[in-house]
Design a protein around this motif. Structure first.
Motif, PDB file in Angstrom:
ATOM      1  N   GLY A  41       0.782  -1.241   0.000  1.00 56.74           N
ATOM      2  CA  GLY A  41       0.000   0.000   0.000  1.00 56.74           C
ATOM      3  C   GLY A  41       0.810   1.285   0.000  1.00 56.74           C
ATOM      4  O   GLY A  41       0.262   2.362   0.209  1.00 56.74           O
ATOM      5  N   LYS A  42       2.124   1.176  -0.246  1.00 57.65           N
ATOM      6  CA  LYS A  42       2.927   2.408  -0.220  1.00 57.65           C
ATOM      7  C   LYS A  42       2.853   3.143  -1.552  1.00 57.65           C
ATOM      8  O   LYS A  42       2.938   4.354  -1.611  1.00 57.65           O
ATOM      9  CB  LYS A  42       4.390   2.057   0.085  1.00 57.65           C
ATOM     10  CG  LYS A  42       4.619   1.771   1.556  1.00 57.65           C
ATOM     11  CD  LYS A  42       6.105   1.774   1.875  1.00 57.65           C
ATOM     12  CE  LYS A  42       6.517   0.383   2.292  1.00 57.65           C
ATOM     13  NZ  LYS A  42       7.915   0.077   2.289  1.00 57.65           N
ATOM     14  N   VAL A  43       2.760   2.371  -2.617  1.00 53.74           N
ATOM     15  CA  VAL A  43       2.715   2.960  -3.953  1.00 53.74           C
ATOM     16  C   VAL A  43       1.332   2.686  -4.541  1.00 53.74           C
ATOM     17  O   VAL A  43       0.951   1.542  -4.749  1.00 53.74           O
ATOM     18  CB  VAL A  43       3.836   2.337  -4.828  1.00 53.74           C
ATOM     19  CG1 VAL A  43       3.749   2.838  -6.252  1.00 53.74           C
ATOM     20  CG2 VAL A  43       5.194   2.648  -4.221  1.00 53.74           C
ATOM     21  N   GLN A  44       0.599   3.761  -4.775  1.00 48.02           N
ATOM     22  CA  GLN A  44      -0.771   3.619  -5.284  1.00 48.02           C
ATOM     23  C   GLN A  44      -1.032   4.635  -6.379  1.00 48.02           C
ATOM     24  O   GLN A  44      -0.725   5.823  -6.206  1.00 48.02           O
ATOM     25  CB  GLN A  44      -1.782   3.860  -4.144  1.00 48.02           C
ATOM     26  CG  GLN A  44      -1.696   2.839  -3.025  1.00 48.02           C
ATOM     27  CD  GLN A  44      -2.722   3.093  -1.933  1.00 48.02           C
ATOM     28  OE1 GLN A  44      -3.098   4.232  -1.672  1.00 48.02           O
ATOM     29  NE2 GLN A  44      -3.185   2.028  -1.296  1.00 48.02           N
ATOM     30  N   THR A  45      -1.586   4.165  -7.478  1.00 49.75           N
ATOM     31  CA  THR A  45      -1.994   5.114  -8.516  1.00 49.75           C
ATOM     32  C   THR A  45      -3.227   5.880  -8.023  1.00 49.75           C
ATOM     33  O   THR A  45      -3.855   5.502  -7.037  1.00 49.75           O
ATOM     34  CB  THR A  45      -2.306   4.379  -9.834  1.00 49.75           C
ATOM     35  OG1 THR A  45      -3.062   3.214  -9.527  1.00 49.75           O
ATOM     36  CG2 THR A  45      -1.036   3.993 -10.567  1.00 49.75           C
ATOM     37  N   TYR A  46      -3.591   6.921  -8.761  1.00 50.35           N
ATOM     38  CA  TYR A  46      -4.646   7.835  -8.259  1.00 50.35           C
ATOM     39  C   TYR A  46      -5.951   7.114  -7.948  1.00 50.35           C
ATOM     40  O   TYR A  46      -6.650   7.477  -7.005  1.00 50.35           O
ATOM     41  CB  TYR A  46      -4.898   8.963  -9.281  1.00 50.35           C
ATOM     42  CG  TYR A  46      -5.842   8.556 -10.390  1.00 50.35           C
ATOM     43  CD1 TYR A  46      -5.393   7.825 -11.476  1.00 50.35           C
ATOM     44  CD2 TYR A  46      -7.203   8.862 -10.314  1.00 50.35           C
ATOM     45  CE1 TYR A  46      -6.264   7.414 -12.465  1.00 50.35           C
ATOM     46  CE2 TYR A  46      -8.086   8.459 -11.304  1.00 50.35           C
ATOM     47  CZ  TYR A  46      -7.609   7.733 -12.382  1.00 50.35           C
ATOM     48  OH  TYR A  46      -8.477   7.318 -13.354  1.00 50.35           O
ATOM     49  N   ASP A  47      -6.281   6.089  -8.754  1.00 47.90           N
ATOM     50  CA  ASP A  47      -7.548   5.390  -8.523  1.00 47.90           C
ATOM     51  C   ASP A  47      -7.504   4.657  -7.183  1.00 47.90           C
ATOM     52  O   ASP A  47      -8.455   4.696  -6.400  1.00 47.90           O
ATOM     53  CB  ASP A  47      -7.876   4.430  -9.687  1.00 47.90           C
ATOM     54  CG  ASP A  47      -6.738   3.484 -10.031  1.00 47.90           C
ATOM     55  OD1 ASP A  47      -5.551   3.859  -9.852  1.00 47.90           O
ATOM     56  OD2 ASP A  47      -6.994   2.360 -10.496  1.00 47.90           O
ATOM     57  N   MET A  48      -6.353   4.030  -6.883  1.00 48.93           N
ATOM     58  CA  MET A  48      -6.217   3.317  -5.612  1.00 48.93           C
ATOM     59  C   MET A  48      -6.198   4.281  -4.436  1.00 48.93           C
ATOM     60  O   MET A  48      -6.674   3.967  -3.346  1.00 48.93           O
ATOM     61  CB  MET A  48      -4.929   2.492  -5.615  1.00 48.93           C
ATOM     62  CG  MET A  48      -4.884   1.456  -6.723  1.00 48.93           C
ATOM     63  SD  MET A  48      -3.233   0.768  -6.905  1.00 48.93           S
ATOM     64  CE  MET A  48      -3.175  -0.364  -5.526  1.00 48.93           C
ATOM     65  N   ALA A  49      -5.618   5.452  -4.684  1.00 43.52           N
ATOM     66  CA  ALA A  49      -5.550   6.457  -3.612  1.00 43.52           C
ATOM     67  C   ALA A  49      -6.866   7.242  -3.517  1.00 43.52           C
ATOM     68  O   ALA A  49      -6.963   8.189  -2.725  1.00 43.52           O
ATOM     69  CB  ALA A  49      -4.385   7.407  -3.873  1.00 43.52           C
ATOM     70  N   LYS A  50      -7.836   6.849  -4.316  1.00 43.42           N
ATOM     71  CA  LYS A  50      -9.170   7.489  -4.317  1.00 43.42           C
ATOM     72  C   LYS A  50      -9.093   8.984  -4.573  1.00 43.42           C
ATOM     73  O   LYS A  50      -9.767   9.784  -3.912  1.00 43.42           O
ATOM     74  CB  LYS A  50      -9.922   7.185  -3.011  1.00 43.42           C
ATOM     75  CG  LYS A  50      -9.982   5.687  -2.763  1.00 43.42           C
ATOM     76  CD  LYS A  50     -10.997   5.304  -1.749  1.00 43.42           C
ATOM     77  CE  LYS A  50     -10.892   3.809  -1.496  1.00 43.42           C
ATOM     78  NZ  LYS A  50     -12.059   3.182  -1.003  1.00 43.42           N
ATOM     79  N   MET A  51      -8.247   9.353  -5.507  1.00 45.96           N
ATOM     80  CA  MET A  51      -8.175  10.768  -5.893  1.00 45.96           C
ATOM     81  C   MET A  51      -8.978  10.952  -7.177  1.00 45.96           C
ATOM     82  O   MET A  51      -9.202  10.006  -7.921  1.00 45.96           O
ATOM     83  CB  MET A  51      -6.721  11.155  -6.179  1.00 45.96           C
ATOM     84  CG  MET A  51      -5.838  11.152  -4.975  1.00 45.96           C
ATOM     85  SD  MET A  51      -4.181  11.608  -5.536  1.00 45.96           S
ATOM     86  CE  MET A  51      -3.306  11.603  -4.002  1.00 45.96           C
ATOM     87  N   LYS A  52      -9.346  12.177  -7.431  1.00 48.55           N
ATOM     88  CA  LYS A  52      -9.997  12.480  -8.687  1.00 48.55           C
ATOM     89  C   LYS A  52      -8.895  12.574  -9.750  1.00 48.55           C
ATOM     90  O   LYS A  52      -7.867  13.212  -9.512  1.00 48.55           O
ATOM     91  CB  LYS A  52     -10.736  13.808  -8.550  1.00 48.55           C
ATOM     92  CG  LYS A  52     -11.723  14.052  -9.655  1.00 48.55           C
ATOM     93  CD  LYS A  52     -12.546  15.294  -9.348  1.00 48.55           C
ATOM     94  CE  LYS A  52     -13.062  15.979 -10.598  1.00 48.55           C
ATOM     95  NZ  LYS A  52     -13.456  15.144 -11.700  1.00 48.55           N
ATOM     96  N   GLY A  53      -9.121  11.948 -10.877  1.00 48.72           N
ATOM     97  CA  GLY A  53      -8.092  11.949 -11.916  1.00 48.72           C
ATOM     98  C   GLY A  53      -7.767  13.352 -12.396  1.00 48.72           C
ATOM     99  O   GLY A  53      -8.654  14.097 -12.800  1.00 48.72           O
TER     100      GLY A  53
END
Ligand code: NAI
Ligand code: MG
Length: 398
Positions: free
Chosen positions: A363-375
């Protein structure tokens, strides 16, 4: 053994980005192959009037195995307007090259696994008793008939006289549609054949047997769509009885299934469906395990051994031109693993899958979707991993 050649078809938008990253992962994992680029997609439609040029078909015929990114598709009128002017005179009609590819090579078996990744923040959760939160473990493999049915392309608006006259001999057509002027009638057919229905059913049962799933669910609507869905279910009953009696056969309607998959997804194992319902139910299950950044697929023709492996997401044009790409490469990487399984390189596939699983669970490296950010182009500054960083992290774990 001579080095294998893979036809790499980036397509449009983010297709190229995720495919390049997946190839980097394959190389790092020790998969020894050469890649030849196959042209496919919007650019070739606009410039050549063909989004799936013959030279690409020839490459696949020769090398048999393709990795595909994603393409951009548009409705036919919009497509016509973007065609170069000299080609517009030829009255060419656009159709999707990926659908064309499936049909040209008869890639009738489509496989879409949806398995929960431990630790994925996007996993489906539900409320249990006493307000507890439960995270059911999803392990479903959808077998989608990939060439027939509603996506078979047999359709008309203002159907020709022969077709219309033939339909008027059907009492239901006559009573339900006979009063509409013919020029106001649009028809898309849903054709199933025994040969290909049997093939997808057998592939599903064989998979269930090989990997120890206890049930195969036919997800159609036989009570209403009696001929096509009805034929599929009846054949499933016969096949189960004759050859797979240890596996349970379940029957769900597509509409009810879309509700149940959010109530008790852990109950299902192998699911088999026609083309459109398979498309729908696989997107539904993909949503439970992380969505489009995780949804992978294989499609192949068991007779010729030709297979094309692709993420189920599209070209995501809104993210295509970011200076630093933000999309999740995992769906493409997992599709590449399905390719490795198909060509008997399971060892390398399992190495890559293990790395992916470790990166997610850490869980240290997450793309925006995994980090629940808006693209958005700024997500990397805000801490999300870029596409390349995610691939690098997978590679580090190999
Ligand atoms: P899409 O799958 O391209 O994107 C929808 C949304 O899903 C994106 O805006 C993004 O928020 C998210 N997404 C997609 N891939 C992602 C990834 N790898 N990581 C993180 N998030 C991701 O679908 P859309 O926007 O409906 O269609 C765009 C184009 O793609 C259209 O022209 C469509 O026809 C085409 N398409 C092509 C497919 C294929 O090549 N097999 C399949 C689906 C759509
Ligand atoms: Mg789809």
């Amino acid at each position: 053994m001579s080095k294998r050649t893979i036809v790499a078809m980036p397509g449009d938008g983010i297709g190229k980005v995720v495919l390049d990253e997946a190839i980097r992962v394959l190389n790092a994992a020790g998969f020894d192959a050469e890649y030849v680029e196959g042209d496919i997609g919007w650019k070739y439609w606009c410039s050549e009037g063909n989004p799936l040029p013959q030279r690409t078909l020839d490459l696949i015929t020769e090398h048999k195995i393709g990795l595909f990114g994603a393409i951009t598709s548009k409705p036919k009128d919009e497509a016509f307007e973007e065609l170069s002017l000299n080609l517009q005179e030829k009255r060419l009609v656009y159709s999707s090259p990926i659908v064309g590819l499936r049909q040209h090579f008869g890639l009738d078996i489509c496989l879409r696994p949806c398995r929960t990744y431990k630790g994925n923040p996007l996993n489906f959760i539900r409320r249990g008793s006493n307000n507890s939160i439960e995270e059911p473990k999803v392990d479903v493999v959808i077998f989608r008939q990939n060439t027939e049915g509603l996506y078979g392309g047999v359709e008309w608006s203002n159907p020709p006289e022969q077709v219309y006259d033939a339909l008027m001999t059907h009492p239901k057509f006559k009573s339900n549609f006979g009063s509409a002027p013919v020029e106001e009638v649009s028809i898309s057919t849903r054709i199933f054949t025994k040969k290909y229905t049997e093939r997808i059913l057998r592939a599903a049962f064989e998979h269930a047997k090989k990997y120890g799933y206890k049930s195969v669910t036919v997800c159609e609507k036989p009570n209403v769509i009696r001929e096509t869905s009805g034929m599929m279910y009846k054949m499933a009953q016969q096949i189960q009885k004759a050859d797979f009696s240890t596996i349970e056969l379940w029957n769900t309607n597509i509409d009810a299934q879309m509700m149940w998959l959010t109530k008790n997804p852990e109950n299902y194992g192998v699911i088999v469906a026609g083309n459109m319902f398979g498309d729908i139910v696989s997107d539904g299950f993909a949503g439970l395990i992380g969505g489009l950044g995780f949804a992978c697929s294989a499609q192949y023709n068991p007779e010729t051994g030709i297979g094309v492996f692709e993420p189920t997401h599209g070209s995501a044009p809104k993210y295509a031109n970011y200076p630093v790409s933000i999309v999740n490469p995992i769906a493409m990487v997992e599709s590449a693993c399905m390719m490795l399984d198909f060509i008997d390189e399971q060892y390398i596939a399992s190495k890559i899958r293990k790395s992916v699983a470790e990166v997610i669970v850490e869980g240290k490296v997450q793309t925006y979707d995994m980090a629940k950010m808006k693209g958005h182009a700024d997500v990397v500054e805000k801490g999300a991993a870029s596409t390349t960083e995610m691939a690098d992290t997978i590679i580090e774990k190999l």
